[in-house]
Design a protein around this motif. Structure first.
Motif, PDB file in Angstrom:
ATOM      1  N   ILE A   1     -27.728  22.400  -5.935  1.00  0.00           N
ATOM      2  CA  ILE A   1     -26.631  23.343  -5.505  1.00  0.00           C
ATOM      3  C   ILE A   1     -25.344  22.923  -6.051  1.00  0.00           C
ATOM      4  O   ILE A   1     -24.448  24.040  -6.033  1.00  0.00           O
ATOM      5  CB  ILE A   1     -26.979  23.696  -4.152  1.00  0.00           C
ATOM      6  CG1 ILE A   1     -26.581  25.162  -4.050  1.00  0.00           C
ATOM      7  CG2 ILE A   1     -26.105  22.879  -3.244  1.00  0.00           C
ATOM      8  CD1 ILE A   1     -27.050  25.657  -2.468  1.00  0.00           C
ATOM      9  N   GLU A   2     -25.104  21.759  -6.252  1.00  0.00           N
ATOM     10  CA  GLU A   2     -23.657  21.240  -6.598  1.00  0.00           C
ATOM     11  C   GLU A   2     -23.353  21.436  -8.281  1.00  0.00           C
ATOM     12  O   GLU A   2     -22.451  21.902  -8.434  1.00  0.00           O
ATOM     13  CB  GLU A   2     -23.810  19.743  -6.437  1.00  0.00           C
ATOM     14  CG  GLU A   2     -23.634  19.428  -4.749  1.00  0.00           C
ATOM     15  CD  GLU A   2     -24.321  18.119  -4.643  1.00  0.00           C
ATOM     16  OE1 GLU A   2     -24.715  17.237  -5.477  1.00  0.00           O
ATOM     17  OE2 GLU A   2     -24.612  17.883  -3.253  1.00  0.00           O
ATOM     18  N   LEU A   3     -24.676  22.045  -8.975  1.00  0.00           N
ATOM     19  CA  LEU A   3     -24.497  22.126 -10.309  1.00  0.00           C
ATOM     20  C   LEU A   3     -24.252  23.579 -10.184  1.00  0.00           C
ATOM     21  O   LEU A   3     -23.484  24.055 -10.945  1.00  0.00           O
ATOM     22  CB  LEU A   3     -25.586  21.897 -10.941  1.00  0.00           C
ATOM     23  CG  LEU A   3     -25.766  22.496 -12.209  1.00  0.00           C
ATOM     24  CD1 LEU A   3     -24.597  21.790 -13.292  1.00  0.00           C
ATOM     25  CD2 LEU A   3     -27.081  22.239 -13.141  1.00  0.00           C
ATOM     26  N   LEU A   4     -24.978  24.351  -9.151  1.00  0.00           N
ATOM     27  CA  LEU A   4     -24.493  25.769  -9.357  1.00  0.00           C
ATOM     28  C   LEU A   4     -22.978  26.034  -8.904  1.00  0.00           C
ATOM     29  O   LEU A   4     -22.172  26.677  -9.205  1.00  0.00           O
ATOM     30  CB  LEU A   4     -25.488  26.302  -7.999  1.00  0.00           C
ATOM     31  CG  LEU A   4     -25.860  27.821  -7.951  1.00  0.00           C
ATOM     32  CD1 LEU A   4     -26.369  27.992  -9.373  1.00  0.00           C
ATOM     33  CD2 LEU A   4     -26.472  27.911  -6.945  1.00  0.00           C
ATOM     34  N   ALA A   5     -22.721  25.095  -8.039  1.00  0.00           N
ATOM     35  CA  ALA A   5     -21.013  25.315  -7.568  1.00  0.00           C
ATOM     36  C   ALA A   5     -20.241  24.778  -8.629  1.00  0.00           C
ATOM     37  O   ALA A   5     -18.956  25.708  -9.005  1.00  0.00           O
ATOM     38  CB  ALA A   5     -20.690  24.216  -6.627  1.00  0.00           C
ATOM     39  N   ALA A   6     -20.490  24.138  -9.334  1.00  0.00           N
ATOM     40  CA  ALA A   6     -19.783  23.700 -10.939  1.00  0.00           C
ATOM     41  C   ALA A   6     -19.741  24.786 -11.586  1.00  0.00           C
ATOM     42  O   ALA A   6     -18.893  25.175 -12.607  1.00  0.00           O
ATOM     43  CB  ALA A   6     -20.263  22.249 -11.441  1.00  0.00           C
ATOM     44  N   CYS A   7     -20.807  25.512 -11.831  1.00  0.00           N
ATOM     45  CA  CYS A   7     -21.347  26.495 -12.465  1.00  0.00           C
ATOM     46  C   CYS A   7     -20.228  27.833 -12.124  1.00  0.00           C
ATOM     47  O   CYS A   7     -19.676  28.523 -13.156  1.00  0.00           O
ATOM     48  CB  CYS A   7     -22.596  27.110 -12.656  1.00  0.00           C
ATOM     49  SG  CYS A   7     -23.417  25.934 -13.779  1.00  0.00           S
ATOM     50  N   ALA A   8     -20.253  27.853 -10.847  1.00  0.00           N
ATOM     51  CA  ALA A   8     -19.205  29.044 -10.321  1.00  0.00           C
ATOM     52  C   ALA A   8     -17.701  28.658 -10.566  1.00  0.00           C
ATOM     53  O   ALA A   8     -17.233  29.634 -10.855  1.00  0.00           O
ATOM     54  CB  ALA A   8     -19.308  28.826  -8.726  1.00  0.00           C
ATOM     55  N   ALA A   9     -17.325  27.578 -10.466  1.00  0.00           N
ATOM     56  CA  ALA A   9     -16.005  27.173 -11.080  1.00  0.00           C
ATOM     57  C   ALA A   9     -15.754  27.500 -12.439  1.00  0.00           C
ATOM     58  O   ALA A   9     -14.849  27.939 -12.886  1.00  0.00           O
ATOM     59  CB  ALA A   9     -15.923  25.650 -10.942  1.00  0.00           C
ATOM     60  N   ARG A  10     -16.896  27.408 -13.391  1.00  0.00           N
ATOM     61  CA  ARG A  10     -16.695  27.641 -14.789  1.00  0.00           C
ATOM     62  C   ARG A  10     -16.773  29.428 -14.950  1.00  0.00           C
ATOM     63  O   ARG A  10     -15.737  29.765 -15.700  1.00  0.00           O
ATOM     64  CB  ARG A  10     -17.896  27.115 -15.335  1.00  0.00           C
ATOM     65  CG  ARG A  10     -18.072  27.732 -16.800  1.00  0.00           C
ATOM     66  CD  ARG A  10     -19.162  26.935 -17.582  1.00  0.00           C
ATOM     67  NE  ARG A  10     -19.363  27.400 -18.992  1.00  0.00           N
ATOM     68  CZ  ARG A  10     -19.779  28.547 -19.331  1.00  0.00           C
ATOM     69  NH1 ARG A  10     -20.297  29.375 -18.628  1.00  0.00           N
ATOM     70  NH2 ARG A  10     -19.631  28.831 -20.750  1.00  0.00           N
ATOM     71  N   ASP A  11     -17.472  29.868 -13.798  1.00  0.00           N
ATOM     72  CA  ASP A  11     -17.435  31.589 -13.881  1.00  0.00           C
ATOM     73  C   ASP A  11     -16.120  32.200 -13.733  1.00  0.00           C
ATOM     74  O   ASP A  11     -15.618  32.765 -14.214  1.00  0.00           O
ATOM     75  CB  ASP A  11     -18.610  32.106 -12.853  1.00  0.00           C
ATOM     76  CG  ASP A  11     -18.409  33.456 -13.108  1.00  0.00           C
ATOM     77  OD1 ASP A  11     -18.910  34.022 -13.963  1.00  0.00           O
ATOM     78  OD2 ASP A  11     -17.824  34.097 -12.099  1.00  0.00           O
ATOM     79  N   PHE A  12     -15.401  31.277 -12.623  1.00  0.00           N
ATOM     80  CA  PHE A  12     -14.266  31.676 -12.279  1.00  0.00           C
ATOM     81  C   PHE A  12     -12.992  31.281 -13.086  1.00  0.00           C
ATOM     82  O   PHE A  12     -11.939  32.250 -13.417  1.00  0.00           O
ATOM     83  CB  PHE A  12     -13.642  30.800 -11.040  1.00  0.00           C
ATOM     84  CG  PHE A  12     -12.364  31.056 -10.291  1.00  0.00           C
ATOM     85  CD1 PHE A  12     -12.476  32.547  -9.770  1.00  0.00           C
ATOM     86  CD2 PHE A  12     -11.342  30.214 -10.324  1.00  0.00           C
ATOM     87  CE1 PHE A  12     -10.915  32.788  -9.289  1.00  0.00           C
ATOM     88  CE2 PHE A  12      -9.971  30.828  -9.892  1.00  0.00           C
ATOM     89  CZ  PHE A  12      -9.941  31.871  -9.165  1.00  0.00           C
TER      90      PHE A  12
ATOM     91  N   SER B   1     -13.294  29.982  -4.424  1.00  0.00           N
ATOM     92  CA  SER B   1     -13.656  28.803  -3.998  1.00  0.00           C
ATOM     93  C   SER B   1     -15.245  29.091  -3.642  1.00  0.00           C
ATOM     94  O   SER B   1     -15.842  30.090  -3.882  1.00  0.00           O
ATOM     95  CB  SER B   1     -13.272  28.668  -2.624  1.00  0.00           C
ATOM     96  OG  SER B   1     -13.785  27.627  -1.756  1.00  0.00           O
ATOM     97  N   THR B   2     -16.017  27.840  -3.352  1.00  0.00           N
ATOM     98  CA  THR B   2     -17.391  27.842  -3.064  1.00  0.00           C
ATOM     99  C   THR B   2     -17.541  28.074  -1.457  1.00  0.00           C
ATOM    100  O   THR B   2     -16.675  27.498  -0.658  1.00  0.00           O
ATOM    101  CB  THR B   2     -18.135  26.889  -3.615  1.00  0.00           C
ATOM    102  OG1 THR B   2     -17.318  25.661  -2.943  1.00  0.00           O
ATOM    103  CG2 THR B   2     -18.394  26.569  -4.942  1.00  0.00           C
ATOM    104  N   LEU B   3     -18.571  28.916  -1.124  1.00  0.00           N
ATOM    105  CA  LEU B   3     -18.987  29.185   0.335  1.00  0.00           C
ATOM    106  C   LEU B   3     -20.201  28.386   0.502  1.00  0.00           C
ATOM    107  O   LEU B   3     -21.126  29.043   0.199  1.00  0.00           O
ATOM    108  CB  LEU B   3     -18.786  30.382   0.783  1.00  0.00           C
ATOM    109  CG  LEU B   3     -17.355  30.959   1.005  1.00  0.00           C
ATOM    110  CD1 LEU B   3     -17.344  32.327   1.438  1.00  0.00           C
ATOM    111  CD2 LEU B   3     -16.556  30.277   1.723  1.00  0.00           C
ATOM    112  N   LEU B   4     -20.062  27.130   0.272  1.00  0.00           N
ATOM    113  CA  LEU B   4     -21.527  26.156   0.160  1.00  0.00           C
ATOM    114  C   LEU B   4     -21.961  25.967   1.604  1.00  0.00           C
ATOM    115  O   LEU B   4     -21.437  25.083   2.409  1.00  0.00           O
ATOM    116  CB  LEU B   4     -21.046  24.776  -0.669  1.00  0.00           C
ATOM    117  CG  LEU B   4     -22.141  24.223  -1.125  1.00  0.00           C
ATOM    118  CD1 LEU B   4     -22.962  24.860  -2.223  1.00  0.00           C
ATOM    119  CD2 LEU B   4     -21.324  23.057  -1.959  1.00  0.00           C
ATOM    120  N   THR B   5     -22.877  26.883   1.961  1.00  0.00           N
ATOM    121  CA  THR B   5     -23.501  26.633   3.282  1.00  0.00           C
ATOM    122  C   THR B   5     -24.692  25.491   3.259  1.00  0.00           C
ATOM    123  O   THR B   5     -25.031  24.905   2.414  1.00  0.00           O
ATOM    124  CB  THR B   5     -24.396  27.980   3.699  1.00  0.00           C
ATOM    125  OG1 THR B   5     -25.445  28.303   2.796  1.00  0.00           O
ATOM    126  CG2 THR B   5     -23.270  28.970   3.695  1.00  0.00           C
TER     127      THR B   5
END
Lengths: 539, 126
Positions: free
Chosen positions: A310-321, A219-223
């Motif tokens: 930062i939402e793109l960063l979250a999507a990239c985190a999903a890709r990393d996962f 999951s993202t911990l999007l502060t």
């Protein structure tokens, strides 16, 4: 081998993260992947929810349902599901849902935990940053919906659960990624309980496998990264942006301490911005929204907040996962200790491609993202309108023609790019799409591409924009990737692109003719053409 | 230019002029091809073929009229005698036909044959 990936977007921020994920898919960053995307919100009429629906509609219609493809735009197959809690009519608050008053002891207990306002505010527009209430409500809603999966509105959730269950027998166990904020209402309420809720929902829906045992969760911990003016609401229960930083801090402490959370998640991606107040969404909407100045709302169709990088960063985190080493995930699962990942950007706030993906993938990401921006200019309905050429075989030249059956796919491509880049609204004025909103969110000159690319506000400015030379910044990755248009009169950028498409077509004469989904082949052709035109094929 | 005083000289000049007319037409076609290629496709409901068509017609008119005026104003002066001059004027008019004929007929043939090119787009055949 094609893989399946499960992503949940929860709440307003979750919707925007899913939007970013769809755009990442459009860039071709999820080759050979089927993404099962579940959008969850309390408010089906939420503006961000509706925008996501439009986006997935356009994306899914561009390509025919077929196996995932590689090295092309729109390469991933997206299977979209949605679930909205049904807080309607008289049963729309905590008291009515849990039958407050029927059981005196339970009611007294609830009264001890919640104030009267919290027990009575309508949940139709979310949990309004009351996560202590929201976690319980969202868990209950999902489990109940799974149990009553034959009821209208619950069938898509059931299909999503069915897909998870089907893939639990695979060699690679399902990876489930959850996106949402930790500082707001719905997302913050759901993230801690979603793995447990899915486990229980699978059980209630009649599936026998154990989601917690068989699946990997990230999951993202999007502060807190945005703020807005405090809304006026008679119920007095509203989300207050000035509490977001505090909410974030407490949420992080909770995630670090809670045993259930630590044992259910294998990976967390922590992200946020240094200054919460930098991005004021109602200022942005007031400048950019065609509806004119829009005051912050607690929910509903008017809650259509602009996108943030930062939402793109979250999507990239999903890709990393999705691509994470299975051994690391297994290890985290066995030790019941999630990995916490974070990355910091340059002190001056200037973003770089390697802030979003691994260093070795940065060049590929730069090309794919940049190429999609160029494709959006080429295919825009009021501009060069490459798509018109596709649909009509026009251009005074027997170009590629997708007459007839492909008209709806071409229209979807136009609709997609209107959401991705810009749309033409009245009096030849652009309405900013996703990528332009990202550029604004980063600040002047701080986004990944040359800001001048996003400066044109109408078609006439766009014609003067030298996107062949200045897509990438003058320093950093991409600076050498440009093309010249040669000698001749007027604006020769489209002309040069078209010539390059024709030579690519000559090199691969069967690319369109032999395809069953000609639109996908055109996307691949454009992808390959831009790859060579911007000289990414040269080392 | 040497003065033309005798009929055999005029006949030679007439033959040469007609050949030059054809050569001028071919050179004009080459120029029209280059100009057509220098005019970019614009995308969308592309109307760039209109610019190429205008350029093609303009170059044709300039070539034909230019060659006619050259013969009329410069070459005709070097011909002595009204009778010979009259004969040459007839040739000049024939050259207009040759020039225009070669330019436009050959031009259209090339457009039809190379319909995928920018020059071919002048006809706007779909």
């Amino acid at each position: 081998m094609a893989k399946d990936f499960f992503v949940l977007g929860i709440g307003g921020t979750g919707m925007r993260c899913l939007e970013a994920l769809v755009h990442l898919c459009a860039m071709g960053m999820f080759d050979d992947t089927t993404i099962h995307m579940l959008a969850v919100d309390t408010d089906a009429q939420n503006g961000n929810f509706q925008r996501l629906r439009q986006l997935k509609e356009a994306y899914c219609n561009i390509r025919k349902p077929s196996d995932p493809i590689t090295r092309s735009f729109f390469s991933a197959q997206i299977k979209y599901y949605e679930y909205a809690t049904k807080y309607q009519g008289a049963i729309n608050n905590f008291k009515s849902i849990f039958g407050h008053g029927k059981d005196q002891i339970a009611s007294d207990l609830a009264d001890l935990a919640f104030t009267k306002e919290v027990e009575e505010f309508p949940l139709t527009e979310g949990y309004r940053a009351r996560t202590y209430l929201g976690s319980m409500m969202i868990y209950d809603a999902i489990v109940k919906a799974a149990r009553e999966h034959n009821k209208p509105g619950n069938t898509e959730l059931y299909k999503f659960l069915e897909q998870i269950d089907n893939h639990m027998d695979d060699q690679n166990k399902p990876r489930i990624f959850i996106m949402g904020s930790v500082f707001g209402g719905t997302g913050a309420s759901a993230i801690p309980v979603i793995p447990q809720a899915l486990k229980q929902a699978l059980c209630q829906a009649g599936f026998s496998k154990d989601a917690l045992g068989e699946c990997y969760f990230g999951s993202t911990l999007l502060t807190a990264y945005f703020t807005f003016t405090k809304p006026q609401d008679p119920s007095k229960v509203v989300a207050e942006a000035d509490k977001f930083a505090l909410n974030s801090k407490i949420a992080m402490m909770f995630y670090n301490d809670d045993k259930d959370v630590r044992s259910t998640y294998q990976r967390f991606y922590i992200m946020g911005t240094e200054e919460v107040g930098d991005w004021k969404v109602d200022d942005e909407t007031s400048v950019k929204n065609e509806k004119g100045k829009q005051k912050a709302t607690v929910g509903g169709s008017t809650q259509e907040n602009p996108s943030h990088y930062i939402e793109l960063l979250a999507a990239c985190a999903a890709r990393d996962f999705c691509n994470a080493d299975i051994e690391k995930l297994k290890d985290a699962k066995d030790r019941k200790t999630p990995e916490y990942l974070y990355r910091s950007v340059n002190a001056d706030g200037v973003l770089d491609f390697c802030d979003f993906v691994d260093d070795q993938e940065a060049k590929d990401f730069a090309f794919k993202f940049g190429a999609l921006i160029i494709y959006s200019i080429l295919a825009n309905k009021k501009g060069y309108n490459f798509s018109y050429a596709l649909a009509h075989g026009d251009q005074g030249n027997d170009f590629i023609s997708l007459k007839g059956d492909y008209d709806s796919q071409v229209t979807s491509l136009l609709n997609y790019f209107a959401l991705f880049s810009y749309d033409n609204i009245g009096q030849d004025q652009f309405k900013d799409g996703w990528v332009r909103q990202l550029d604004h969110s980063a600040g002047e000159g701080k986004f990944l591409f040359n800001s001048a690319m996003f400066a044109p506000t109408n078609q006439s400015n766009m014609k003067d924009c030298k996107w062949n030379e200045m897509l990438y910044k003058k320093d950093g990755l991409g600076k050498e990737h440009k093309f010249s248009t040669g000698l001749g009169f007027g604006d020769r950028k489209f002309d040069t692109f078209k010539k390059a498409v024709n030579s690519e077509l000559k090199a691969n004469p069967d690319i369109i003719a032999s395809s069953t989904d000609k639109m996908s082949s055109v996307n691949k052709l454009v992808f390959q053409t831009l790859y060579k035109l911007y000289q990414f094929d040269k080392k | 230019m040497h003065p033309i005083t005798k009929l055999p000289q005029l006949e030679a000049l007439q033959s040469n002029t007609m050949i030059y007319a054809a050569i001028v037409a071919i050179v004009a076609l080459v120029v029209a091809w280059l100009v057509a290629n220098a005019i970019p496709f614009e995308g969308g409901q592309d109307r760039s073929y209109v610019k190429r068509r205008i350029a093609f017609i303009a170059i044709g008119i300039v070539a034909v009229a230019g060659f006619f005026l050259y013969n009329d104003l410069y070459v005709l002066d070097s011909i002595r005698g009204k009778a010979l001059q009259s004969k040459f004027m007839t040739t000049n008019f024939i050259c207009v036909g040759i020039n225009a004929g070669v330019y436009f007929i050959l031009g259209v043939i090339i457009m039809v044959v190379s319909k995928f090119s920018k020059f071919g787009s002048i006809l706007n055949r779909k």
